[in-house]
Design a protein around this motif. Structure first.
Motif, PDB file in Angstrom:
ATOM      1  N   LEU A 336     113.385  49.889  69.621  1.00 11.06           N
ATOM      2  CA  LEU A 336     112.916  50.694  68.487  1.00 11.06           C
ATOM      3  C   LEU A 336     112.594  49.824  67.275  1.00 11.06           C
ATOM      4  O   LEU A 336     111.604  50.060  66.572  1.00 11.06           O
ATOM      5  N   LEU A 337     113.404  48.812  67.011  1.00 13.13           N
ATOM      6  CA  LEU A 337     113.193  47.960  65.839  1.00 13.13           C
ATOM      7  C   LEU A 337     111.889  47.173  65.932  1.00 13.13           C
ATOM      8  O   LEU A 337     111.235  46.915  64.913  1.00 13.13           O
ATOM      9  N   LEU A 338     111.491  46.793  67.150  1.00 12.67           N
ATOM     10  CA  LEU A 338     110.295  45.954  67.333  1.00 12.67           C
ATOM     11  C   LEU A 338     109.082  46.737  67.824  1.00 12.67           C
ATOM     12  O   LEU A 338     108.083  46.144  68.215  1.00 12.67           O
ATOM     13  N   SER A 339     109.153  48.057  67.779  1.00 12.93           N
ATOM     14  CA  SER A 339     108.048  48.869  68.324  1.00 12.93           C
ATOM     15  C   SER A 339     106.858  48.985  67.376  1.00 12.93           C
ATOM     16  O   SER A 339     105.758  49.324  67.808  1.00 12.93           O
ATOM     17  N   ALA A 340     107.059  48.701  66.097  1.00 11.90           N
ATOM     18  CA  ALA A 340     105.976  48.838  65.120  1.00 11.90           C
ATOM     19  C   ALA A 340     105.083  47.601  65.109  1.00 11.90           C
ATOM     20  O   ALA A 340     105.378  46.585  65.736  1.00 11.90           O
ATOM     21  N   GLY A 341     103.981  47.701  64.369  1.00 12.97           N
ATOM     22  CA  GLY A 341     103.085  46.562  64.201  1.00 12.97           C
ATOM     23  C   GLY A 341     103.625  45.622  63.136  1.00 12.97           C
ATOM     24  O   GLY A 341     104.682  45.854  62.546  1.00 12.97           O
ATOM     25  N   GLY A 342     102.888  44.533  62.883  1.00 14.10           N
ATOM     26  CA  GLY A 342     103.355  43.545  61.923  1.00 14.10           C
ATOM     27  C   GLY A 342     102.242  42.959  61.089  1.00 14.10           C
ATOM     28  O   GLY A 342     101.053  43.213  61.325  1.00 14.10           O
ATOM     29  N   GLU A 343     102.654  42.132  60.104  1.00 15.59           N
ATOM     30  CA  GLU A 343     101.695  41.561  59.157  1.00 15.59           C
ATOM     31  C   GLU A 343     100.691  40.626  59.816  1.00 15.59           C
ATOM     32  O   GLU A 343      99.560  40.482  59.337  1.00 15.59           O
ATOM     33  N   PHE A 344     101.061  40.018  60.956  1.00 18.01           N
ATOM     34  CA  PHE A 344     100.139  39.088  61.599  1.00 18.01           C
ATOM     35  C   PHE A 344      98.973  39.807  62.273  1.00 18.01           C
ATOM     36  O   PHE A 344      97.979  39.166  62.635  1.00 18.01           O
ATOM     37  N   ALA A 345      99.092  41.116  62.455  1.00 15.16           N
ATOM     38  CA  ALA A 345      97.940  41.877  62.952  1.00 15.16           C
ATOM     39  C   ALA A 345      96.801  41.806  61.927  1.00 15.16           C
ATOM     40  O   ALA A 345      95.631  41.613  62.285  1.00 15.16           O
ATOM     41  N   PHE A 346      97.149  41.934  60.636  1.00 14.09           N
ATOM     42  CA  PHE A 346      96.137  41.795  59.579  1.00 14.09           C
ATOM     43  C   PHE A 346      95.536  40.393  59.595  1.00 14.09           C
ATOM     44  O   PHE A 346      94.338  40.211  59.382  1.00 14.09           O
ATOM     45  N   VAL A 347      96.397  39.395  59.832  1.00 14.03           N
ATOM     46  CA  VAL A 347      95.941  38.002  59.856  1.00 14.03           C
ATOM     47  C   VAL A 347      94.908  37.790  60.955  1.00 14.03           C
ATOM     48  O   VAL A 347      93.931  37.063  60.775  1.00 14.03           O
ATOM     49  N   LEU A 348      95.100  38.436  62.104  1.00 13.58           N
ATOM     50  CA  LEU A 348      94.169  38.282  63.228  1.00 13.58           C
ATOM     51  C   LEU A 348      92.943  39.176  63.081  1.00 13.58           C
ATOM     52  O   LEU A 348      91.824  38.764  63.420  1.00 13.58           O
ATOM     53  N   PHE A 349      93.134  40.391  62.581  1.00 13.77           N
ATOM     54  CA  PHE A 349      92.022  41.346  62.518  1.00 13.77           C
ATOM     55  C   PHE A 349      91.031  41.018  61.401  1.00 13.77           C
ATOM     56  O   PHE A 349      89.841  41.267  61.537  1.00 13.77           O
ATOM     57  N   SER A 350      91.530  40.477  60.281  1.00 14.18           N
ATOM     58  CA  SER A 350      90.661  40.226  59.136  1.00 14.18           C
ATOM     59  C   SER A 350      89.545  39.225  59.445  1.00 14.18           C
ATOM     60  O   SER A 350      88.360  39.536  59.232  1.00 14.18           O
ATOM     61  N   PRO A 351      89.838  38.023  59.971  1.00 10.82           N
ATOM     62  CA  PRO A 351      88.741  37.104  60.309  1.00 10.82           C
ATOM     63  C   PRO A 351      87.886  37.600  61.472  1.00 10.82           C
ATOM     64  O   PRO A 351      86.695  37.295  61.550  1.00 10.82           O
ATOM     65  N   SER A 352      88.488  38.378  62.364  1.00  5.38           N
ATOM     66  CA  SER A 352      87.719  38.931  63.490  1.00  5.38           C
ATOM     67  C   SER A 352      86.677  39.927  62.989  1.00  5.38           C
ATOM     68  O   SER A 352      85.540  39.952  63.472  1.00  5.38           O
ATOM     69  N   ALA A 353      87.084  40.744  62.005  1.00  7.48           N
ATOM     70  CA  ALA A 353      86.142  41.702  61.420  1.00  7.48           C
ATOM     71  C   ALA A 353      85.037  40.976  60.664  1.00  7.48           C
ATOM     72  O   ALA A 353      83.861  41.350  60.740  1.00  7.48           O
ATOM     73  N   ALA A 354      85.407  39.910  59.942  1.00  2.77           N
ATOM     74  CA  ALA A 354      84.415  39.142  59.185  1.00  2.77           C
ATOM     75  C   ALA A 354      83.399  38.470  60.105  1.00  2.77           C
ATOM     76  O   ALA A 354      82.249  38.245  59.718  1.00  2.77           O
ATOM     77  N   SER A 355      83.816  38.159  61.331  1.00  2.00           N
ATOM     78  CA  SER A 355      82.929  37.514  62.312  1.00  2.00           C
ATOM     79  C   SER A 355      82.210  38.515  63.204  1.00  2.00           C
ATOM     80  O   SER A 355      81.576  38.128  64.195  1.00  2.00           O
ATOM     81  N   ASN A 356      82.365  39.815  62.884  1.00  2.00           N
ATOM     82  CA  ASN A 356      81.708  40.898  63.633  1.00  2.00           C
ATOM     83  C   ASN A 356      82.127  40.956  65.094  1.00  2.00           C
ATOM     84  O   ASN A 356      81.335  41.330  65.974  1.00  2.00           O
ATOM     85  N   LEU A 357      83.374  40.586  65.366  1.00  2.00           N
ATOM     86  CA  LEU A 357      83.890  40.713  66.730  1.00  2.00           C
ATOM     87  C   LEU A 357      84.287  42.149  67.050  1.00  2.00           C
ATOM     88  O   LEU A 357      84.400  42.516  68.224  1.00  2.00           O
ATOM     89  N   PHE A 358      84.546  42.944  66.001  1.00  2.00           N
ATOM     90  CA  PHE A 358      84.917  44.353  66.170  1.00  2.00           C
ATOM     91  C   PHE A 358      83.771  45.249  65.743  1.00  2.00           C
ATOM     92  O   PHE A 358      83.022  44.905  64.822  1.00  2.00           O
ATOM     93  N   PRO A 359      83.620  46.415  66.362  1.00  2.00           N
ATOM     94  CA  PRO A 359      82.713  47.429  65.813  1.00  2.00           C
ATOM     95  C   PRO A 359      83.188  47.827  64.411  1.00  2.00           C
ATOM     96  O   PRO A 359      84.394  47.858  64.145  1.00  2.00           O
ATOM     97  N   PRO A 360      82.291  48.135  63.477  1.00  2.00           N
ATOM     98  CA  PRO A 360      82.659  48.392  62.074  1.00  2.00           C
ATOM     99  C   PRO A 360      83.691  49.505  61.886  1.00  2.00           C
ATOM    100  O   PRO A 360      84.510  49.440  60.962  1.00  2.00           O
ATOM    101  N   ASN A 361      83.670  50.528  62.746  1.00  2.00           N
ATOM    102  CA  ASN A 361      84.578  51.667  62.552  1.00  2.00           C
ATOM    103  C   ASN A 361      85.982  51.443  63.123  1.00  2.00           C
ATOM    104  O   ASN A 361      86.873  52.274  62.942  1.00  2.00           O
ATOM    105  N   VAL A 362      86.203  50.318  63.817  1.00  2.00           N
ATOM    106  CA  VAL A 362      87.492  50.075  64.460  1.00  2.00           C
ATOM    107  C   VAL A 362      88.517  49.502  63.498  1.00  2.00           C
ATOM    108  O   VAL A 362      89.691  49.891  63.507  1.00  2.00           O
ATOM    109  N   VAL A 363      88.092  48.571  62.643  1.00  2.00           N
ATOM    110  CA  VAL A 363      89.026  47.844  61.774  1.00  2.00           C
ATOM    111  C   VAL A 363      89.813  48.769  60.842  1.00  2.00           C
ATOM    112  O   VAL A 363      91.046  48.634  60.746  1.00  2.00           O
ATOM    113  N   PRO A 364      89.178  49.729  60.140  1.00  2.00           N
ATOM    114  CA  PRO A 364      89.968  50.612  59.263  1.00  2.00           C
ATOM    115  C   PRO A 364      91.039  51.401  60.016  1.00  2.00           C
ATOM    116  O   PRO A 364      92.142  51.603  59.493  1.00  2.00           O
TER     117      PRO A 364
END
Length: 581
Positions: A336-364
């Protein structure tokens, strides 16, 4: 743009951080969630006070660089070795299985590209080191078994982030969709190139780092010392970035190089304000990208995805914990303690979004799910405690089985014999430094009190060799005896020396005559009674475990002040000791 044009935005950032973080920390106990909420309020999807986010994010990315440097700085070889079974066993299994399952679901279930699926799987497999460690630390649970295992899993997740950042950097430079074979080849080439760069930096660091820091330290100028650390972080970050890897990887390596030096704790102390401020700015910039209106417009979809993430990660961590033969109560709390997401998800998703690796509606949507799950972490931890308390009465009650089950993973730990006043103080000092320990006592009331606080305290007779074998004295760093029965102490010292001749034994003695007997029996360090000497005894243990002297003094002084503040509720003998200080 002149300097004055930045002042209004700076004032808004600082004002929002102070106000919101202060209020949120009272409720959720985590300042990082407060930074997220502050960014949400002042950002374009909130009150729209700050309209331009991109410039802020460039500066905020340095917060992640400093975070990775701090993680590397805290990764001593001894700590990795002592927790290796859960770091490289349970932790590695959790990251690999969770990221693979999520990536497959995203790729086949939501029909997203392979590279986007891999990054989403990697990001969502991680939990929040910042939030979870703070919860464990505030509850004093780092010393108990579920705390140690949770910390071990987080430790591997932090290591995995370094590889994931390399992967994101690699995918961002690839044009068009790539096949699995191309991805593996490119990743292999990147890993080989990375190893060459890391070995080169590591070699130069080993040769030059100590002499350079020694030279800077001789100037006795604290500003130069801080400047040297900043230069090291930015230089290694630039070097790895120039080689086609990430700046975060270079910062992590710089931390690893400093972790085994005598300058580690001073560097950590100097860098803490920069890391905290820039990391707070990073969380605020991420909060500014969270679109709350999206939540209301897609409440059922996002709620379903959120519950799927929490339940899926909980199930994987829980089953893996059971596979590693952890008890039900422990597995439930970890899951239960480790079931949530973490700050490093933002670290990985932010540059991926900037590089257009994700569809625009997925990141938000991803930002929303991670942010909400992080906010739920304290609640999930409390739910785990309730379920653990419900299940634990049905688990084995045999004391020998309990001790062996809960301590078999311990290595380089400290054994405390006697959990009275002095034993409790030493346990608190060790817990503050995240040094594993186990305590035994013949007083069932003290044992029960320790167990209520989720501390590894067991009922045991210090005169019996079997109990010392059960708690892993052969794998321990040291044994400290704090019992107030001179006869029992002497017999315990002789038993320990007969069965574990190489183990260092720290003892408190009632008088000089008793001290001489204990030294002849084989005790290494013998100190007299009273509160202040008990703090000295605790500091000796910390020094033996490898903690730097300045850090030990700081920890002891903090505990001394805390005890002084609690003096009105303490026993008379402790109050008398405090009057002498």
């Amino acid at each position: 743009m002149n300097l004055q044009s930045y002042i209004p935005d700076t004032l808004i950032f600082l004002g929002a951080a102070i106000l919101v973080v202060t209020l949120v920390k009272r409720v959720l106990k985590s300042p990082f969630l407060g930074y997220l909420l502050a960014g949400l309020l002042i950002g374009p999807f909130g009150l729209n006070i700050i309209k331009e986010v991109s410039q802020t994010r460039h500066l905020a990315e340095f917060g992640v660089v400093f975070l990775l440097f701090t993680i590397g700085l805290e990764l001593s070889w001894e700590r990795l070795v002592s927790l290796r079974r859960y770091v490289f066993g349970l932790g590695a299994s959790q990251v690999f299985i969770t990221s693979t399952v999520i990536a497959l679901i995203v790729n086949f279930g939501f029909n997203l590209p392979l590279e986007a699926s891999i990054i989403i799987g990697a990001g969502l497999s991680l939990s929040s080191t910042a939030v979870v460690v703070q919860i464990l630390s505030e509850r004093g649970d780092l010393a108990c078994r579920y705390g140690r295992v949770s910390f071990s899993i987080l430790l591997f997740q932090d290591l995995a982030v370094v590889l994931f950042l390399v992967l994101v950097n690699l995918l961002a430079h690839e044009e068009g969709e790539i096949s699995t074979r191309q991805l593996l080849i490119a990743l292999g080439v990147s890993v080989i190139k990375g190893i060459v760069v890391l070995v080169a930096i590591g070699f130069l660091g080993r040769v030059l780092l100590r002499p350079v820091y020694r030279f800077v330290a001789t100037t006795k100028n604290s500003e130069l010392f801080v400047a040297m650390t900043l230069l090291l972080i930015l230089f290694t970050g630039y070097a790895t970035n120039y080689a086609g890897l990430s700046m975060e990887l270079g910062a992590f390596l710089a931390g690893l190089l400093l972790a085994e030096t005598e300058y580690r704790h001073q560097v950590e102390s100097d860098i803490h304000p920069f890391r905290g401020l820039l990391l707070g700015l990073f969380f605020m910039s991420m909060g500014m990208g969270i679109d709350v209106r999206l939540l209301w417009d897609n409440l059922l979809v996002i709620s379903g995805l959120l519950m799927s993430l929490l339940f899926g990660k909980f199930l994987i961590v829980f089953l893996l914990s059971k596979f590693f033969k952890l008890w039900w109560s422990t597995s439930l709390r970890i899951g239960l303690l480790l079931s949530a997401g973490g700050e490093f998800a933002f670290v990985l998703f932010s540059p991926s979004a900037a590089s257009n690796l994700f569809p625009p509606n997925v990141v938000p949507i991803l930002y929303l799910i991670v942010a909400i799950s992080m906010a739920l972490t304290p609640l999930l931890g409390y739910l785990g405690k309730l379920l653990s308390n419900f299940v634990s009465p049905f688990e084995p009650k045999n004391n020998a089985i309990t001790i062996q089950e809960e301590t078999r993973d311990l290595t380089s730990h400290v054994v405390i014999v006697g959990f009275g006043r002095i034993g409790n103080i030493i346990a608190r000092l060790l817990n503050d430094q995240m040094i594993p320990f186990v305590a035994i006592d013949m007083n069932m009331a003290r044992v029960s009190e320790g167990r209520k606080l989720n501390l590894p305290v067991f009922f045991g007779d210090a005169r019996r060799a079997e109990i010392f074998h059960a708690i892993g004295v052969g794998r321990a760093k040291a044994v400290v005896l704090t019992l107030d029965q001179p006869g029992t102490v002497s017999r315990a010292v002789m038993t320990l020396k007969r069965n574990f001749p190489k183990i260092p034994i720290f003892v408190r003695a009632h008088d000089n005559e008793h001290a001489e007997k204990l030294k002849k029996a084989g005790a290494v360090v013998v100190v007299p009674e009273m509160l202040e000497p008990s703090l000295q005894l605790g500091s000796q243990i910390l020094l033996l475990t490898g903690i730097a002297k300045d850090q030990v003094n700081k920890s002891v002084e903090t505990l001394r002040n805390k005890i002084s503040e609690q003096a009105p509720s303490l026993p008379v003998e402790i109050k008398d000791d405090l009057k002498l200080l």
